[in-house]
Write a protein that holds these residues in place. Structure first.
Motif, PDB file in Angstrom:
ATOM      1  N   ALA A 137       0.826  -1.217   0.000  1.00  0.00           N
ATOM      2  CA  ALA A 137       0.000   0.000   0.000  1.00  0.00           C
ATOM      3  C   ALA A 137       0.857   1.262   0.000  1.00  0.00           C
ATOM      4  O   ALA A 137       1.996   1.272   0.475  1.00  0.00           O
ATOM      5  N   TRP A 138       0.285   2.331  -0.546  1.00  0.00           N
ATOM      6  CA  TRP A 138       0.929   3.635  -0.503  1.00  0.00           C
ATOM      7  C   TRP A 138       1.105   4.075   0.947  1.00  0.00           C
ATOM      8  O   TRP A 138       0.248   3.823   1.797  1.00  0.00           O
ATOM      9  N   LYS A 139       2.195   4.785   1.205  1.00  0.00           N
ATOM     10  CA  LYS A 139       2.476   5.286   2.549  1.00  0.00           C
ATOM     11  C   LYS A 139       2.150   6.766   2.707  1.00  0.00           C
ATOM     12  O   LYS A 139       2.069   7.267   3.829  1.00  0.00           O
ATOM     13  N   PHE A 140       1.995   7.474   1.571  1.00  0.00           N
ATOM     14  CA  PHE A 140       1.735   8.917   1.598  1.00  0.00           C
ATOM     15  C   PHE A 140       2.782   9.645   2.447  1.00  0.00           C
ATOM     16  O   PHE A 140       2.462  10.511   3.270  1.00  0.00           O
ATOM     17  N   THR A 141       4.039   9.287   2.274  1.00  0.00           N
ATOM     18  CA  THR A 141       5.098   9.866   3.089  1.00  0.00           C
ATOM     19  C   THR A 141       5.332  11.346   2.788  1.00  0.00           C
ATOM     20  O   THR A 141       5.834  12.083   3.635  1.00  0.00           O
ATOM     21  N   HIS A 142       4.965  11.797   1.593  1.00  0.00           N
ATOM     22  CA  HIS A 142       5.163  13.204   1.235  1.00  0.00           C
ATOM     23  C   HIS A 142       3.993  14.066   1.698  1.00  0.00           C
ATOM     24  O   HIS A 142       4.118  15.280   1.808  1.00  0.00           O
TER      25      HIS A 142
END
Length: 281
Positions: A137-142
């Motif tokens: 899954a995407w982590k949306f770290t940005h």
């Protein structure tokens, strides 16, 4: 020297639809998202060293050379185009990760843009529910996001307001888009998404990629485009957005879900004010 082989993954539940066999040593078998790293690095995962007894081969190409240098495996195929690539083996969080890249990958996968740091719709906090069936899954770290796992009725990423799902996004790689489109699964997914107040499908690639011939996709590009257009006409409230790469797909999803939360929140506030005004003596 053995040929370079790509076959369909016989596991229907895997999010990596292809098997790649690198003829090095006794053979390295990987699960992969795509049949070639055209616009971005392709994530791969070890599938053991056992090649299926009767695989559905989608690519069989002679090899000029295959060489391992440390953590990288350089592969040169005996064909005029798309003939040079590299598999990079690395470790992250205690587990092996494999990325398949070509010489042009780094140029096309990173558009010359800097993602904005401003919060979506001005929200201080955005909680995104990630479907428990979503692998890698995407982590949306940005982005300024808090992710929580949850069982979603449809879509891979969603937001709730007062325990109600107000928006969801279905994430697709190019390979998954083509497979689900030609197999009929995409129509069913769009039908379920259309029941939500807001929904969308986001593709980790360019729209132009559907017109690129692919050994793993025998359907004519014009037919693919027509099928996609037909679904968009049939489900006009569920857009299919081509976001160019994984990073921009995450950014678009973040903004889309943030806008949906903002609209629902402002709508609830406005309705409350209207009810309060009408109840005044």
């Amino acid at each position: 020297m053995e040929n370079f082989l790509i076959a369909r993954n016989p596991d229907p539940d895997s999010t990596l639809p292809y098997l790649v066999r690198i003829p090095l040593g006794d053979g390295i078998v990987l699960r992969a998202r795509e049949t070639w790293p055209r616009t971005a690095k392709v994530y791969c995962h070890r599938a053991g060293d056992v090649w299926p007894a009767d695989p559905e081969v989608v690519l069989d190409v002679p090899i000029r050379s295959v060489t391992r240098r440390g953590a990288a495996i350089d592969l040169v195929l005996d064909r005029a185009r798309e003939n040079r690539s590299q598999f990079v083996l690395t470790m992250a969080r205690g587990r092996e990760m494999v990325f398949w890249q070509s010489a042009r990958t780094s140029k096309t996968a990173r558009p010359n843009v800097a993602l904005p740091k401003a919060r979506a719709a001005g929200l201080e906090r955005l909680e995104i529910v990630v479907d428990t069936r979503e692998r890698y899954a995407w982590k949306f770290t940005h982005q300024q996001v808090v992710t929580t796992p949850g069982a979603l009725p449809c879509g891979d990423y969603a937001v709730r307001v007062d325990d109600e799902i107000v928006a969801a996004v279905e994430r697709k790689s190019l390979g998954d888009l083509l497979t689900s489109l030609t197999g009929g699964r995409l129509r069913s997914e769009l039908s379920e998404l259309a029941a939500l107040p807001h929904a969308a499908v986001v593709v980790e690639d360019r729209y132009s990629a559907i017109f690129r011939p692919s050994p793993g996709n025998p359907v004519r590009p014009a037919l693919i485009a027509d099928m996609l257009a037909e679904l968009q006409v049939h489900f006009p409230h569920v857009p299919v957005h081509f976001a160019e790469n994984r990073s921009l797909a995450q950014e678009w999803t973040y903004r889309f879900l943030g806008a949906a939360v903002s609209e629902r929140t402002l709508g609830v506030i406005a309705a409350g004010r209207w009810e309060s005004d009408t109840n005044e003596p």
